[in-house]
Design a protein around this motif. Structure first.
Motif, PDB file in Angstrom:
ATOM      1  N   TYR A 320       4.010   0.235   7.888  1.00 17.77           N
ATOM      2  CA  TYR A 320       3.472   0.041   6.543  1.00 17.77           C
ATOM      3  C   TYR A 320       3.654   1.295   5.686  1.00 17.77           C
ATOM      4  O   TYR A 320       3.994   1.224   4.506  1.00 17.77           O
ATOM      5  CB  TYR A 320       1.991  -0.322   6.620  1.00 17.77           C
ATOM      6  CG  TYR A 320       1.335  -0.466   5.261  1.00 17.77           C
ATOM      7  CD1 TYR A 320       1.494  -1.630   4.511  1.00 17.77           C
ATOM      8  CD2 TYR A 320       0.583   0.575   4.720  1.00 17.77           C
ATOM      9  CE1 TYR A 320       0.911  -1.762   3.260  1.00 17.77           C
ATOM     10  CE2 TYR A 320      -0.005   0.451   3.470  1.00 17.77           C
ATOM     11  CZ  TYR A 320       0.163  -0.718   2.741  1.00 17.77           C
ATOM     12  OH  TYR A 320      -0.406  -0.832   1.498  1.00 17.77           O
ATOM     13  N   SER A 321       3.451   2.472   6.285  1.00 21.97           N
ATOM     14  CA  SER A 321       3.559   3.717   5.512  1.00 21.97           C
ATOM     15  C   SER A 321       4.982   3.992   5.071  1.00 21.97           C
ATOM     16  O   SER A 321       5.208   4.643   4.051  1.00 21.97           O
ATOM     17  CB  SER A 321       3.018   4.893   6.333  1.00 21.97           C
ATOM     18  OG  SER A 321       3.922   5.268   7.348  1.00 21.97           O
ATOM     19  N   ASP A 322       5.978   3.517   5.829  1.00 22.89           N
ATOM     20  CA  ASP A 322       7.378   3.654   5.403  1.00 22.89           C
ATOM     21  C   ASP A 322       7.739   2.595   4.376  1.00 22.89           C
ATOM     22  O   ASP A 322       8.555   2.830   3.482  1.00 22.89           O
ATOM     23  CB  ASP A 322       8.312   3.521   6.619  1.00 22.89           C
ATOM     24  CG  ASP A 322       8.653   4.872   7.216  1.00 22.89           C
ATOM     25  OD1 ASP A 322       8.101   5.876   6.734  1.00 22.89           O
ATOM     26  OD2 ASP A 322       9.439   4.928   8.169  1.00 22.89           O
ATOM     27  N   TRP A 323       7.148   1.428   4.510  1.00 19.37           N
ATOM     28  CA  TRP A 323       7.428   0.347   3.577  1.00 19.37           C
ATOM     29  C   TRP A 323       6.966   0.720   2.170  1.00 19.37           C
ATOM     30  O   TRP A 323       7.602   0.381   1.183  1.00 19.37           O
ATOM     31  CB  TRP A 323       6.732  -0.934   4.057  1.00 19.37           C
ATOM     32  CG  TRP A 323       6.894  -2.099   3.132  1.00 19.37           C
ATOM     33  CD1 TRP A 323       8.045  -2.745   2.806  1.00 19.37           C
ATOM     34  CD2 TRP A 323       5.851  -2.762   2.400  1.00 19.37           C
ATOM     35  NE1 TRP A 323       7.790  -3.758   1.918  1.00 19.37           N
ATOM     36  CE2 TRP A 323       6.452  -3.796   1.649  1.00 19.37           C
ATOM     37  CE3 TRP A 323       4.472  -2.574   2.321  1.00 19.37           C
ATOM     38  CZ2 TRP A 323       5.707  -4.642   0.829  1.00 19.37           C
ATOM     39  CZ3 TRP A 323       3.736  -3.419   1.510  1.00 19.37           C
ATOM     40  CH2 TRP A 323       4.355  -4.435   0.771  1.00 19.37           C
ATOM     41  N   ASN A 324       5.865   1.452   2.090  1.00 22.74           N
ATOM     42  CA  ASN A 324       5.359   1.880   0.793  1.00 22.74           C
ATOM     43  C   ASN A 324       4.800   3.301   0.915  1.00 22.74           C
ATOM     44  O   ASN A 324       3.580   3.494   1.006  1.00 22.74           O
ATOM     45  CB  ASN A 324       4.268   0.920   0.309  1.00 22.74           C
ATOM     46  CG  ASN A 324       4.060   1.024  -1.191  1.00 22.74           C
ATOM     47  OD1 ASN A 324       4.348   2.059  -1.802  1.00 22.74           O
ATOM     48  ND2 ASN A 324       3.546  -0.039  -1.797  1.00 22.74           N
ATOM     49  N   PRO A 325       5.670   4.331   0.948  1.00 17.58           N
ATOM     50  CA  PRO A 325       5.224   5.712   1.180  1.00 17.58           C
ATOM     51  C   PRO A 325       4.188   6.214   0.177  1.00 17.58           C
ATOM     52  O   PRO A 325       3.369   7.066   0.511  1.00 17.58           O
ATOM     53  CB  PRO A 325       6.532   6.522   1.070  1.00 17.58           C
ATOM     54  CG  PRO A 325       7.614   5.542   1.367  1.00 17.58           C
ATOM     55  CD  PRO A 325       7.133   4.239   0.812  1.00 17.58           C
ATOM     56  N   SER A 326       4.203   5.697  -1.044  1.00 10.29           N
ATOM     57  CA  SER A 326       3.265   6.173  -2.058  1.00 10.29           C
ATOM     58  C   SER A 326       1.844   5.669  -1.817  1.00 10.29           C
ATOM     59  O   SER A 326       0.900   6.109  -2.481  1.00 10.29           O
ATOM     60  CB  SER A 326       3.722   5.737  -3.455  1.00 10.29           C
ATOM     61  OG  SER A 326       3.689   4.322  -3.576  1.00 10.29           O
ATOM     62  N   ARG A 327       1.683   4.759  -0.867  1.00 12.98           N
ATOM     63  CA  ARG A 327       0.360   4.189  -0.612  1.00 12.98           C
ATOM     64  C   ARG A 327      -0.108   4.456   0.813  1.00 12.98           C
ATOM     65  O   ARG A 327      -0.809   3.630   1.417  1.00 12.98           O
ATOM     66  CB  ARG A 327       0.372   2.685  -0.909  1.00 12.98           C
ATOM     67  CG  ARG A 327       0.631   2.391  -2.380  1.00 12.98           C
ATOM     68  CD  ARG A 327       0.588   0.918  -2.704  1.00 12.98           C
ATOM     69  NE  ARG A 327       0.824   0.687  -4.130  1.00 12.98           N
ATOM     70  CZ  ARG A 327       0.921  -0.521  -4.681  1.00 12.98           C
ATOM     71  NH1 ARG A 327       0.811  -1.606  -3.918  1.00 12.98           N
ATOM     72  NH2 ARG A 327       1.137  -0.654  -5.979  1.00 12.98           N
ATOM     73  N   ARG A 328       0.244   5.601   1.342  1.00 13.39           N
ATOM     74  CA  ARG A 328      -0.229   5.962   2.680  1.00 13.39           C
ATOM     75  C   ARG A 328      -1.749   6.118   2.710  1.00 13.39           C
ATOM     76  O   ARG A 328      -2.368   6.037   3.769  1.00 13.39           O
ATOM     77  CB  ARG A 328       0.473   7.241   3.152  1.00 13.39           C
ATOM     78  CG  ARG A 328       1.955   7.008   3.479  1.00 13.39           C
ATOM     79  CD  ARG A 328       2.555   8.156   4.260  1.00 13.39           C
ATOM     80  NE  ARG A 328       3.810   7.734   4.869  1.00 13.39           N
ATOM     81  CZ  ARG A 328       5.009   8.159   4.525  1.00 13.39           C
ATOM     82  NH1 ARG A 328       5.133   9.057   3.567  1.00 13.39           N
ATOM     83  NH2 ARG A 328       6.099   7.710   5.137  1.00 13.39           N
ATOM     84  N   TRP A 329      -2.335   6.341   1.550  1.00 14.51           N
ATOM     85  CA  TRP A 329      -3.790   6.484   1.483  1.00 14.51           C
ATOM     86  C   TRP A 329      -4.520   5.211   1.884  1.00 14.51           C
ATOM     87  O   TRP A 329      -5.675   5.257   2.309  1.00 14.51           O
ATOM     88  CB  TRP A 329      -4.209   6.924   0.079  1.00 14.51           C
ATOM     89  CG  TRP A 329      -3.895   5.937  -1.004  1.00 14.51           C
ATOM     90  CD1 TRP A 329      -2.700   5.755  -1.632  1.00 14.51           C
ATOM     91  CD2 TRP A 329      -4.802   5.005  -1.601  1.00 14.51           C
ATOM     92  NE1 TRP A 329      -2.787   4.764  -2.586  1.00 14.51           N
ATOM     93  CE2 TRP A 329      -4.086   4.287  -2.596  1.00 14.51           C
ATOM     94  CE3 TRP A 329      -6.144   4.715  -1.407  1.00 14.51           C
ATOM     95  CZ2 TRP A 329      -4.652   3.297  -3.375  1.00 14.51           C
ATOM     96  CZ3 TRP A 329      -6.732   3.726  -2.184  1.00 14.51           C
ATOM     97  CH2 TRP A 329      -5.987   3.024  -3.156  1.00 14.51           C
ATOM     98  N   HIS A 330      -3.841   4.065   1.770  1.00 21.10           N
ATOM     99  CA  HIS A 330      -4.446   2.804   2.209  1.00 21.10           C
ATOM    100  C   HIS A 330      -4.877   2.892   3.674  1.00 21.10           C
ATOM    101  O   HIS A 330      -5.919   2.346   4.062  1.00 21.10           O
ATOM    102  CB  HIS A 330      -3.449   1.659   2.057  1.00 21.10           C
ATOM    103  CG  HIS A 330      -3.195   1.278   0.640  1.00 21.10           C
ATOM    104  ND1 HIS A 330      -2.294   0.287   0.289  1.00 21.10           N
ATOM    105  CD2 HIS A 330      -3.696   1.753  -0.530  1.00 21.10           C
ATOM    106  CE1 HIS A 330      -2.267   0.162  -1.040  1.00 21.10           C
ATOM    107  NE2 HIS A 330      -3.115   1.041  -1.541  1.00 21.10           N
TER     108      HIS A 330
END
Length: 477
Positions: A320-330
């Motif tokens: 998930y963190s690679d799929w959307n790196p800008s949203r690792r905070w999720h």
């Protein structure tokens, strides 16, 4: 072919643009990723074996008393803490292909020594030095992965790396159960002693493999299996590094301490790592042993479910963190919620099944090892030396908190309830929530500043490209 390609993109990301880069990435995965995974696997194998040995006869054979098991864990993390900066400084000067395998061999020899101890205090000495050498592994590898992989590649690889450590914990439990059945008493050694001997025999060939095949970093590699073109591409395909690693001094200290990255990511990882306490302190093994309802084999086998949960969560959240790196905070938000839930369930578990759910759920917290370090790697890529120090500091300060946190709230004498530990788990989950939101807000502020700086840079370039034609200024777009 279209379905297979789409599946490949979902699972492993977009393939590299050129054949040369695809070939390079295969080699990096094979030689870099396989070695660091094997090293971390045996790292956790050699680290987690003590709890398995403790519940398999070492407690009685060595005469453990009170909180001595927790004291040993605290001493281990004391060595781990003190080893962070020295190992990091050594890696600034000594090639990783030499130092990482040497530390692997060192902790393997110390593991072998544990097989022949006669008193808990001897384990305390061994574990201190084992922690010191193991300190090179996690942070050193995090820096290595950030040196070889692009932002959109690193999350998955970090997930595989951290999952290999959890696989080591899982394998240790399975192996101890099998050893207790088949080797207990062989050659005059108790089954729990054989665990340390076999762990050593597994560790040595992995250290040798690293010495022979590990390629160092893109800028320093001399690996024969990489062509000159591939070495150049390994450097060129990553974001430009403006501050190289290896330069020590006051300037580096200022860049680290005066930046928000150091403060935010240190606090973030202190919070996140200390929500793993049920899992990292072997609480399930101790609880199962205290019930007296399970055999030695079952006390070793059942807790492997915690590591299994950790592996699944790490891979999914790393993806998930690679799929959307800008949203690792999720991921930080999710882990704060699961920490609070597991603490609440342990605090007032209505049934034994609810306690199983709480302890197995805590394995999800291991995913923070992947996402939090990938997050830090991404935001500090431009300063290689600073990135190295920030990553080391994250691990160092989390170990410092662990030193007293586990002794206060998760020691063996508090079994089977750990009432104070349950409250501490919920409190740390709330602290993780605050740290995650704060780090995300600082990231957004950094992105705005960089965006304005980029706009000014583009404007300056436009002015520089202007020229005079027929007495009039012409500006190229």
């Amino acid at each position: 072919m279209g379905i297979l390609h789409s599946l490949r993109v979902v699972v492993w990301g977009q393939p590299a643009e050129t054949k040369t880069e695809r070939r390079l990435l295969v080699k990096i995965d094979f030689f870099v990723l396989t070695y660091v995974c094997l090293m971390y696997w045996v790292n956790y194998l050699d680290r987690s074996n003590l709890t398995n040995a403790y519940v398999s006869g070492a407690r009685q054979d060595l005469g453990f008393k009170g909180t001595q098991l927790n004291q040993i864990n605290t001493i281990f993390y004391g060595g781990y803490l003190l080893g962070q900066i020295p190992n990091n400084l050594i890696l600034q000067k000594v090639p990783p292909r030499i130092w990482l395998p040497i530390t692997c061999l060192a902790w393997g020899l110390l593991t072998l020594g544990t097989a022949f101890v006669q008193h808990p205090w001897q384990i305390m000495i061994i574990r201190f030095f084992q922690g010191f050498f193991e300190a090179a592994c996690f942070v050193g590898v995090q820096w290595i992965l950030g040196s070889w992989y692009k932002p959109e590649e690193i999350g998955k690889r970090t997930a595989i790396f951290t999952s290999s450590g959890l696989a080591g914990s899982m394998f240790s439990g399975l192996m101890q159960g099998a050893i207790y059945q088949s080797l207990d008493g062989r050659a005059g050694l108790a089954g729990w002693r054989w665990l340390f001997v076999i762990d050593f025999l597994i560790t040595v060939p992995i250290a040798v493999y690293g010495l022979l095949c590990f390629p160092d970093t893109p800028s320093s590699t001399r690996a024969r299996y990489l062509s000159h073109e591939e070495r150049m591409l390994a450097v060129e395909r990553l974001p430009e590094v403006t501050k190289e690693r290896g330069v020590l001094g006051l300037g580096l200290i200022k860049r680290v301490v005066l930046s928000w990255h150091w403060w935010a990511f240190v606090l973030l990882w202190v919070a996140c790592s200390n929500t793993e306490m049920y899992s990292s302190n072997g609480i399930m093994q101790l609880w199962l042993k205290s019930t007296r309802d399970y055999s030695v084999e079952h006390v070793n086998y059942i807790p492997t479910a915690v590591s299994g949960m950790g592996i699944v969560a790490t891979l999914l959240l790393g993806w998930y963190s690679d799929w959307n790196p800008s949203r690792r905070w999720h991921v930080g938000i999710l882990l704060s919620i699961t920490a609070i839930i597991s603490g609440a369930l342990m605090l007032s578990a209505p049934t034994r099944a609810a306690r199983f759910v709480a302890l197995i759920m805590n394995g999800i917290q291991y995913a923070g090892q992947t996402v939090m370090f990938a997050w830090a790697n991404d935001l500090i890529r431009g300063d290689d030396a600073k990135r190295s120090v920030v990553l080391a500091s994250m691990n160092m300060f989390s170990a410092a908190v662990y030193l007293f946190w586990s002794l206060l709230f998760y020691n063996a004498t508090q079994a089977p309830d750990w009432f104070q530990g349950d409250i501490a788990m919920m409190a740390m989950g709330g602290f993780l929530l605050l740290c995650t939101v704060g780090t995300f807000m600082l990231q957004k502020r950094q992105e705005k500043v960089e965006g304005r700086a980029l706009g000014r840079s583009v404007s300056d370039v436009g002015v520089e490209k202007s020229e005079t034609v027929d007495g009039h200024e012409k500006v190229h777009s």
